[in-house]
Scaffold this motif. Structure first.
Motif, PDB file in Angstrom:
ATOM      1  N   GLN A 221       2.590   7.991  -6.927  1.00  0.00           N
ATOM      2  CA  GLN A 221       1.409   8.535  -7.597  1.00  0.00           C
ATOM      3  C   GLN A 221       0.991   9.902  -7.087  1.00  0.00           C
ATOM      4  N   ASN A 222       1.664  10.448  -6.097  1.00  0.00           N
ATOM      5  CA  ASN A 222       1.267  11.722  -5.513  1.00  0.00           C
ATOM      6  C   ASN A 222       1.704  12.863  -6.428  1.00  0.00           C
ATOM      7  N   HIS A 223       0.738  13.454  -7.095  1.00  0.00           N
ATOM      8  CA  HIS A 223       1.014  14.583  -7.983  1.00  0.00           C
ATOM      9  C   HIS A 223       0.161  15.783  -7.576  1.00  0.00           C
TER      10      HIS A 223
ATOM     11  N   GLU B 204      -0.222 -12.694  -3.236  1.00  0.00           N
ATOM     12  CA  GLU B 204      -1.222 -12.240  -4.198  1.00  0.00           C
ATOM     13  C   GLU B 204      -1.828 -10.904  -3.766  1.00  0.00           C
ATOM     14  N   ARG B 205      -1.948 -10.697  -2.458  1.00  0.00           N
ATOM     15  CA  ARG B 205      -2.502  -9.447  -1.937  1.00  0.00           C
ATOM     16  C   ARG B 205      -1.605  -8.275  -2.302  1.00  0.00           C
ATOM     17  N   VAL B 206      -0.299  -8.484  -2.210  1.00  0.00           N
ATOM     18  CA  VAL B 206       0.640  -7.413  -2.551  1.00  0.00           C
ATOM     19  C   VAL B 206       0.608  -7.156  -4.055  1.00  0.00           C
ATOM     20  N   LYS B 207       0.486  -8.210  -4.856  1.00  0.00           N
ATOM     21  CA  LYS B 207       0.443  -8.048  -6.304  1.00  0.00           C
ATOM     22  C   LYS B 207      -0.819  -7.325  -6.762  1.00  0.00           C
ATOM     23  N   ARG B 208      -1.902  -7.466  -6.005  1.00  0.00           N
ATOM     24  CA  ARG B 208      -3.133  -6.746  -6.344  1.00  0.00           C
ATOM     25  C   ARG B 208      -2.942  -5.242  -6.194  1.00  0.00           C
ATOM     26  N   HIS B 209      -2.181  -4.841  -5.184  1.00  0.00           N
ATOM     27  CA  HIS B 209      -1.994  -3.410  -4.924  1.00  0.00           C
ATOM     28  C   HIS B 209      -0.929  -2.791  -5.816  1.00  0.00           C
ATOM     29  N   PHE B 210       0.097  -3.540  -6.131  1.00  0.00           N
ATOM     30  CA  PHE B 210       1.203  -2.993  -6.924  1.00  0.00           C
ATOM     31  C   PHE B 210       1.753  -4.117  -7.785  1.00  0.00           C
TER      32      PHE B 210
ATOM     33  N   ASP C 288       2.801  -5.128   2.832  1.00  0.00           N
ATOM     34  CA  ASP C 288       1.672  -4.476   2.183  1.00  0.00           C
ATOM     35  C   ASP C 288       1.628  -2.994   2.539  1.00  0.00           C
ATOM     36  N   ARG C 289       1.869  -2.664   3.807  1.00  0.00           N
ATOM     37  CA  ARG C 289       1.906  -1.262   4.210  1.00  0.00           C
ATOM     38  C   ARG C 289       3.042  -0.521   3.516  1.00  0.00           C
ATOM     39  N   SER C 290       4.210  -1.151   3.413  1.00  0.00           N
ATOM     40  CA  SER C 290       5.358  -0.503   2.759  1.00  0.00           C
ATOM     41  C   SER C 290       5.095  -0.283   1.279  1.00  0.00           C
ATOM     42  N   VAL C 291       4.488  -1.261   0.626  1.00  0.00           N
ATOM     43  CA  VAL C 291       4.205  -1.143  -0.806  1.00  0.00           C
ATOM     44  C   VAL C 291       3.162  -0.055  -1.054  1.00  0.00           C
ATOM     45  N   MET C 292       2.147   0.010  -0.205  1.00  0.00           N
ATOM     46  CA  MET C 292       1.123   1.045  -0.365  1.00  0.00           C
ATOM     47  C   MET C 292       1.714   2.439  -0.141  1.00  0.00           C
ATOM     48  N   LYS C 293       2.627   2.561   0.818  1.00  0.00           N
ATOM     49  CA  LYS C 293       3.286   3.840   1.072  1.00  0.00           C
ATOM     50  C   LYS C 293       4.131   4.256  -0.136  1.00  0.00           C
ATOM     51  N   TYR C 294       4.865   3.303  -0.722  1.00  0.00           N
ATOM     52  CA  TYR C 294       5.675   3.592  -1.906  1.00  0.00           C
ATOM     53  C   TYR C 294       4.779   3.972  -3.084  1.00  0.00           C
ATOM     54  N   LYS C 295       3.677   3.256  -3.244  1.00  0.00           N
ATOM     55  CA  LYS C 295       2.763   3.540  -4.347  1.00  0.00           C
ATOM     56  C   LYS C 295       2.163   4.936  -4.204  1.00  0.00           C
ATOM     57  N   ASP C 296       1.815   5.334  -2.978  1.00  0.00           N
ATOM     58  CA  ASP C 296       1.291   6.680  -2.755  1.00  0.00           C
ATOM     59  C   ASP C 296       2.334   7.739  -3.077  1.00  0.00           C
ATOM     60  N   LYS C 297       3.593   7.488  -2.743  1.00  0.00           N
ATOM     61  CA  LYS C 297       4.658   8.440  -3.062  1.00  0.00           C
ATOM     62  C   LYS C 297       4.828   8.589  -4.565  1.00  0.00           C
TER      63      LYS C 297
END
Length: 116
Positions: A98-100, A25-31, A87-96
């Motif tokens: 969304q990085n504009h 659920e923690r991972v789903k909250r972030h992505f 969670d760290r990997s998903v946050m890193k992917y999400k930052d990549k």
């Protein structure tokens, strides 16, 4: 999201299944754009003193598959470290994704454009 939890040399009890689902659920909250999740829990009986618990996860998203594995003496500890790594990997992917922050070439001044 499709969730598959399987065990090798271990029976996946409802308590373990619920523990993994609560942690995810923690991972789903972030992505939340996850297509498929496959969790494999393994027990390797090397010797009596050395029992190794391993947890692996394949997280499939549109355009990307993240694979993470974790090994510990306790299965719950292996799941905890697995979810932390995921969670760290998903946050890193999400930052990549969304990085504009870069400027396009047409908005740069003439002096900022590198010479060819």
């Amino acid at each position: 999201m499709n969730l598959t939890i399987s065990g090798h040399h271990i029976d996946v009890t409802p308590a373990i299944r619920e523990y993994v689902q609560n942690k995810l659920e923690r991972v789903k909250r972030h992505f939340d754009q996850v297509i498929d999740v496959s969790v494999i829990l393994t027990v390797d009986n090397l010797t009596e003193k050395e029992k190794r618990q391993k947890a692996e996860i394949n997280l499939r998203m549109s355009g990307k598959t993240i694979f993470v594995e974790s090994v510990a003496q306790d299965l719950y500890a292996a799941i905890d470290t697995l979810i932390d790594k995921l969670d760290r990997s998903v946050m890193k992917y999400k930052d990549k994704v969304q990085n504009h922050n870069h400027d396009s070439i047409k908005h740069l001044a003439e002096s900022d454009i590198p010479a060819a």
